[in-house]
Design a protein around this motif. Structure first.
Motif, PDB file in Angstrom:
ATOM      1  N   LEU A  67      -0.811   7.297  -5.842  1.00 27.93           N
ATOM      2  CA  LEU A  67      -1.897   8.156  -5.757  1.00 27.93           C
ATOM      3  C   LEU A  67      -1.370   9.607  -5.344  1.00 27.93           C
ATOM      4  CD1 LEU A  67      -5.270   8.114  -5.213  1.00 27.93           C
ATOM      5  CD2 LEU A  67      -4.572   8.240  -2.727  1.00 27.93           C
ATOM      6  N   PHE A  68      -0.519   9.842  -4.660  1.00 25.62           N
ATOM      7  CA  PHE A  68       0.086  11.081  -4.387  1.00 25.62           C
ATOM      8  C   PHE A  68       0.984  11.785  -5.315  1.00 25.62           C
ATOM      9  CE2 PHE A  68      -0.582   9.979   0.544  1.00 25.62           C
ATOM     10  CZ  PHE A  68      -1.750  10.223   0.677  1.00 25.62           C
TER      11      PHE A  68
ATOM     12  N   LEU B 146       0.744  15.257  -6.485  1.00 30.39           N
ATOM     13  CA  LEU B 146       0.658  16.502  -5.777  1.00 30.39           C
ATOM     14  C   LEU B 146       2.358  16.939  -5.952  1.00 30.39           C
ATOM     15  CD1 LEU B 146      -0.571  15.109  -2.614  1.00 30.39           C
ATOM     16  CD2 LEU B 146      -1.791  16.669  -4.139  1.00 30.39           C
ATOM     17  N   LYS B 147       3.212  16.223  -6.343  1.00 28.21           N
ATOM     18  CA  LYS B 147       4.555  16.725  -6.665  1.00 28.21           C
ATOM     19  C   LYS B 147       4.620  18.030  -7.883  1.00 28.21           C
ATOM     20  CE  LYS B 147       7.207  12.746  -5.270  1.00 28.21           C
ATOM     21  NZ  LYS B 147       8.293  11.966  -5.329  1.00 28.21           N
TER      22      LYS B 147
ATOM     23  N   ILE C 188     -13.202   9.002  -7.212  1.00 25.89           N
ATOM     24  CA  ILE C 188     -13.036   7.580  -7.451  1.00 25.89           C
ATOM     25  C   ILE C 188     -14.257   6.947  -7.872  1.00 25.89           C
ATOM     26  CG2 ILE C 188     -12.280   5.306  -6.459  1.00 25.89           C
ATOM     27  CD1 ILE C 188     -10.382   6.974  -4.875  1.00 25.89           C
TER      28      ILE C 188
ATOM     29  N   LEU D   4       0.783  -1.098  -0.120  1.00 24.90           N
ATOM     30  CA  LEU D   4       0.015   0.027   0.026  1.00 24.90           C
ATOM     31  C   LEU D   4       0.843   1.224   0.250  1.00 24.90           C
ATOM     32  CD1 LEU D   4      -2.960  -1.292   2.507  1.00 24.90           C
ATOM     33  CD2 LEU D   4      -3.064  -0.683  -0.013  1.00 24.90           C
ATOM     34  N   ASP D   5       2.264   1.052   0.283  1.00 26.77           N
ATOM     35  CA  ASP D   5       3.009   2.358   0.248  1.00 26.77           C
ATOM     36  C   ASP D   5       3.131   2.577  -1.334  1.00 26.77           C
ATOM     37  OD1 ASP D   5       4.532   0.094   0.353  1.00 26.77           O
ATOM     38  OD2 ASP D   5       6.078   1.127   0.942  1.00 26.77           O
ATOM     39  N   HIS D   6       3.284   1.337  -1.872  1.00 28.25           N
ATOM     40  CA  HIS D   6       3.233   1.766  -3.542  1.00 28.25           C
ATOM     41  C   HIS D   6       2.233   2.655  -4.040  1.00 28.25           C
ATOM     42  CE1 HIS D   6       6.641  -1.475  -3.872  1.00 28.25           C
ATOM     43  NE2 HIS D   6       7.001  -0.697  -3.288  1.00 28.25           N
ATOM     44  N   PHE D   7       1.023   1.675  -3.475  1.00 26.01           N
ATOM     45  CA  PHE D   7      -0.262   2.397  -3.906  1.00 26.01           C
ATOM     46  C   PHE D   7      -0.319   3.856  -3.505  1.00 26.01           C
ATOM     47  CE2 PHE D   7      -4.781   3.701  -2.862  1.00 26.01           C
ATOM     48  CZ  PHE D   7      -5.026   4.011  -4.147  1.00 26.01           C
ATOM     49  N   LEU D   8       0.010   4.441  -2.533  1.00 24.76           N
ATOM     50  CA  LEU D   8      -0.125   5.761  -2.272  1.00 24.76           C
ATOM     51  C   LEU D   8       0.950   6.607  -2.913  1.00 24.76           C
ATOM     52  CD1 LEU D   8      -0.822   5.208   1.677  1.00 24.76           C
ATOM     53  CD2 LEU D   8      -2.457   6.000  -0.033  1.00 24.76           C
ATOM     54  N   ALA D   9       2.125   6.292  -2.990  1.00 28.29           N
ATOM     55  CA  ALA D   9       2.864   6.784  -3.822  1.00 28.29           C
ATOM     56  C   ALA D   9       2.411   7.163  -5.376  1.00 28.29           C
ATOM     57  CB  ALA D   9       4.407   5.919  -4.013  1.00 28.29           C
TER      58      ALA D   9
ATOM     59  N   ILE E 299     -12.276  12.716  -2.986  1.00 26.28           N
ATOM     60  CA  ILE E 299     -11.102  12.620  -2.081  1.00 26.28           C
ATOM     61  C   ILE E 299     -10.247  13.939  -2.395  1.00 26.28           C
ATOM     62  CG2 ILE E 299      -8.887  11.476  -1.551  1.00 26.28           C
ATOM     63  CD1 ILE E 299     -11.858   9.442  -3.078  1.00 26.28           C
ATOM     64  N   SER E 300     -10.204  14.710  -1.273  1.00 30.04           N
ATOM     65  CA  SER E 300      -9.212  15.879  -1.550  1.00 30.04           C
ATOM     66  C   SER E 300      -7.944  15.419  -0.944  1.00 30.04           C
ATOM     67  CB  SER E 300      -9.759  17.181  -0.889  1.00 30.04           C
ATOM     68  OG  SER E 300      -9.818  16.851   0.748  1.00 30.04           O
ATOM     69  N   LEU E 301      -6.876  15.498  -1.703  1.00 34.73           N
ATOM     70  CA  LEU E 301      -5.554  14.858  -1.195  1.00 34.73           C
ATOM     71  C   LEU E 301      -4.782  16.035  -0.512  1.00 34.73           C
ATOM     72  CD1 LEU E 301      -4.713  12.903  -4.651  1.00 34.73           C
ATOM     73  CD2 LEU E 301      -5.452  12.213  -2.667  1.00 34.73           C
ATOM     74  N   THR E 302      -5.396  17.388  -0.656  1.00 37.37           N
ATOM     75  CA  THR E 302      -4.557  18.184  -0.152  1.00 37.37           C
ATOM     76  C   THR E 302      -5.649  18.971   0.896  1.00 37.37           C
ATOM     77  OG1 THR E 302      -5.366  19.711  -1.870  1.00 37.37           O
ATOM     78  CG2 THR E 302      -3.198  18.554  -2.070  1.00 37.37           C
TER      79      THR E 302
END
Lengths: 228, 228
Positions: free
Chosen positions: B119-120, B123-124, B217, B112-117, B165-168
């Motif tokens: 997803l996020f 934002l970069k 989503i 899941l750290d891969h999925f979140l990388a 989903i607000s990512l920020t």
């Protein structure tokens, strides 16, 4: 007390040997919470939840009747509510049942807006106090949450990998004693610092940060597909 | 041009009929990108990636040889890098291959750290420009990203549910034309406004916000477990 809440995500993501783990936890005096369809899933594995929470709209009448018959404490939510069923379950667990630690299972996989609601839950002001008393576990991942401060993160056996995920803006993050260390890292947006690893023969790493909320996800490569 | 990048997450989360979808996309002139193990997975389904990106450390020598033989453009990353393999793939796709839209598959489930990388990623700062040209798709979910402004979100057939989903931090969010509408919502932390639904017989809803980055989503309940 190490209690569990079972949510309704697909069984494919469940931790291995979940029924046995839950059975043992309950036999040691911990409580089991069924969240919505999770209540029925517990019933189907021969376990009765101590508490069931949900609007139960995904259950047939006969299924809900089974749950009501088996579970001593059933709490009904309404669909148009401010809190999700999982948030209600968390609230009841810590406030009414005074659990010391709660692990969510069945919270990953399936509909990803649900997973993210569970992941971001601890960011809500009323739930932030429970951040360090909460985990989310599936077959490959263990998610823990940390408030600002200094932490020693203990490795779960066989989970060699980890990621450090800031769920908010982050200030002054340090990772040490890991394969990839980091000093005084800051970011204004959430970020997943993924694919880190515990050092061989070391079962902790150190994590500190000044501001923000961080999830640490320990993980392993998949061992086998479950029998579904 | 509708191109795809296949990542290495477990097949259990793959969209149904993925091989056929990819085959058709490629035959229509779109490119297929294999990210790390994804390159081999494409090979195994009888397809050759146009581009392969990765450190390939999870591949055996013989497997990497197969990939190198089949793929005309192989780019090697180093493990200790600032960008993930998926981020590199995204960069090459938009900058070198000038794709108009890129869908990531094999990006959910698994670690899941891969999925979140993934997803996020948008934002970069260097990837934010691609936010609205990117999707993440699995068997039950379609994730799209939106920058501040006014948007009409089109329903994907059979995907009745959605979450915003607000990512920020988010300012002035409005949802209209949906089962649960919302006016001028703000939040200083990420939040998943989950379990919303398209109205019956309506295939869009309206979304607007003044500041922030939002993922929508779309999802459906699972239809069947895949043959794995």
């Amino acid at each position: 007390m190490r209690s569990f809440a079972l949510l309704g995500a697909p069984k494919t993501s469940w931790p291995l040997n979940l029924p046995n783990q839950l059975k043992q936890a309950q036999s040691e005096g911990n409580i089991l919470i069924g969240v919505d369809r999770g209540s029925l899933l517990l019933k189907e594995m021969g376990l009765a939840a101590n508490l069931a929470v949900g609007d139960f709209d995904s259950l047939k009448k006969s299924e809900l009747f089974q749950v009501e018959k088996a579970v001593p404490d059933v709490r009904y939510s309404v669909p148009e509510k401010d809190l999700t069923d999982t948030e209600l379950a968390l609230w009841y667990a810590f406030e009414d049942y005074q659990v010391e630690f709660l692990t969510l299972v069945g919270a990953t996989g399936g509909r990803l807006d649900h997973f993210l609601a569970n992941l971001f839950m601890v960011l809500k002001p009323q739930f932030r106090q429970y951040a360090e008393k909460l985990a989310i576990m599936d077959q490959q991942n263990l998610i823990r949450f940390f408030n600002a401060g200094k932490h020693t993160v203990k490795k779960m056996r066989e989970y060699n990998y980890f990621g450090v995920i800031s769920l908010t803006a982050i200030e002054g993050l340090n990772i040490s004693g890991a394969k990839y260390n980091l000093g005084n890292y800051s970011n204004t947006s959430p970020v997943s610092l993924s694919s880190n690893e515990f050092l061989p023969n070391q079962d902790t790493f150190k994590l500190s940060f000044k501001k923000g909320l961080v999830a640490v996800i320990q993980s392993r490569d998949i061992i086998r597909y479950p029998n579904i």
